[in-house]
Design a protein around this motif. Structure first.
Motif, PDB file in Angstrom:
ATOM      1  N   SER A   1      10.751  -7.083  -8.381  1.00  0.00           N
ATOM      2  CA  SER A   1      12.049  -7.308  -8.187  1.00  0.00           C
ATOM      3  C   SER A   1      12.924  -7.673  -9.305  1.00  0.00           C
ATOM      4  O   SER A   1      14.199  -7.007  -9.175  1.00  0.00           O
ATOM      5  N   VAL A   2      12.466  -8.389 -10.234  1.00  0.00           N
ATOM      6  CA  VAL A   2      13.359  -8.744 -11.270  1.00  0.00           C
ATOM      7  C   VAL A   2      13.425  -7.510 -12.492  1.00  0.00           C
ATOM      8  O   VAL A   2      14.529  -7.239 -12.907  1.00  0.00           O
TER       9      VAL A   2
ATOM     10  N   TYR B   1       6.456 -15.186  -7.700  1.00  0.00           N
ATOM     11  CA  TYR B   1       7.509 -15.726  -6.899  1.00  0.00           C
ATOM     12  C   TYR B   1       7.684 -17.304  -7.522  1.00  0.00           C
ATOM     13  O   TYR B   1       8.953 -17.488  -7.682  1.00  0.00           O
ATOM     14  N   THR B   2       6.813 -18.006  -7.758  1.00  0.00           N
ATOM     15  CA  THR B   2       6.739 -19.040  -8.294  1.00  0.00           C
ATOM     16  C   THR B   2       7.507 -19.448  -9.606  1.00  0.00           C
ATOM     17  O   THR B   2       7.896 -20.480 -10.274  1.00  0.00           O
ATOM     18  N   THR B   3       7.516 -18.192 -10.680  1.00  0.00           N
ATOM     19  CA  THR B   3       7.756 -18.423 -11.939  1.00  0.00           C
ATOM     20  C   THR B   3       8.786 -17.486 -12.277  1.00  0.00           C
ATOM     21  O   THR B   3       9.428 -17.425 -13.654  1.00  0.00           O
ATOM     22  N   ALA B   4       9.333 -16.386 -11.559  1.00  0.00           N
ATOM     23  CA  ALA B   4      10.369 -15.503 -11.730  1.00  0.00           C
ATOM     24  C   ALA B   4      11.612 -15.796 -12.153  1.00  0.00           C
ATOM     25  O   ALA B   4      12.595 -14.969 -12.738  1.00  0.00           O
ATOM     26  N   SER B   5      12.133 -17.008 -11.804  1.00  0.00           N
ATOM     27  CA  SER B   5      13.567 -17.574 -11.757  1.00  0.00           C
ATOM     28  C   SER B   5      14.164 -17.538 -13.333  1.00  0.00           C
ATOM     29  O   SER B   5      15.215 -17.062 -13.517  1.00  0.00           O
ATOM     30  N   PRO B   6      13.284 -17.959 -14.137  1.00  0.00           N
ATOM     31  CA  PRO B   6      13.835 -18.071 -15.639  1.00  0.00           C
ATOM     32  C   PRO B   6      14.047 -16.836 -16.168  1.00  0.00           C
ATOM     33  O   PRO B   6      15.229 -16.553 -16.853  1.00  0.00           O
ATOM     34  N   LEU B   7      13.272 -15.695 -15.902  1.00  0.00           N
ATOM     35  CA  LEU B   7      13.259 -14.493 -16.362  1.00  0.00           C
ATOM     36  C   LEU B   7      14.465 -13.905 -15.878  1.00  0.00           C
ATOM     37  O   LEU B   7      15.497 -13.372 -16.594  1.00  0.00           O
ATOM     38  N   HIS B   8      14.674 -13.895 -14.492  1.00  0.00           N
ATOM     39  CA  HIS B   8      16.070 -13.435 -13.862  1.00  0.00           C
ATOM     40  C   HIS B   8      17.176 -14.075 -14.386  1.00  0.00           C
ATOM     41  O   HIS B   8      17.899 -13.254 -14.782  1.00  0.00           O
TER      42      HIS B   8
END
Length: 132
Positions: free
Chosen positions: A72-73, A35-42
């Motif tokens: 979910s990514v 949850y805290t690290t997924a944004s860059p991969l998305h």
């Protein structure tokens, strides 16, 4: 600085992207996909899909942990790629991720062909290749 021997909740996510071949985007993922690290991969998946490669490879050789957000990514990559007919391949899937993909039904989702008669093949490493 951490006190009392406490560890951070997650290992930082590290990404490397190989776009040397315009028909293939390879994103290598290391660390914790949570949850805290997924944004860059998305965001990187979205960038890669905008270039419309024929193949998007998510390489998980350095993955240490994944939670439901990370899962979910992967589903996001499949769903968004499917709209453009981009093949999604998961490479170097650790056993724990393979188990999670199987238990949650994501393996079956990734193996679904896009259209009637669309083939599902396997790579030499046994990882499924699907048209996303």
């Amino acid at each position: 600085m951490l006190s009392h021997g406490r560890r951070p909740e997650t290992t930082p996510l590290s990404l490397s992207v190989d776009r040397a071949d315009p028909d293939t985007a390879v994103i290598r993922v290391s660390g914790d996909l949570a949850y805290t690290t997924a944004s860059p991969l998305h965001a990187e998946i979205d960038r890669a899909l905008q270039a419309r490669p024929g193949l998007l490879v998510l390489d998980f050789a350095g993955l240490q942990f994944i939670d439901s957000t990370g899962l979910s990514v992967i589903v996001h990559a499949w769903r968004e790629g499917q709209k453009s007919g981009i093949v999604l391949r998961l490479r170097a899937v650790p056993r724990f991720l393979e188990t999670i993909l199987d238990m949650t039904g994501v393996t079956g989702l990734l193996a679904r062909p896009v259209g009637p008669g669309a083939p599902v093949t396997s790579e030499p490493d046994g990882q499924p290749t699907v048209t996303a």
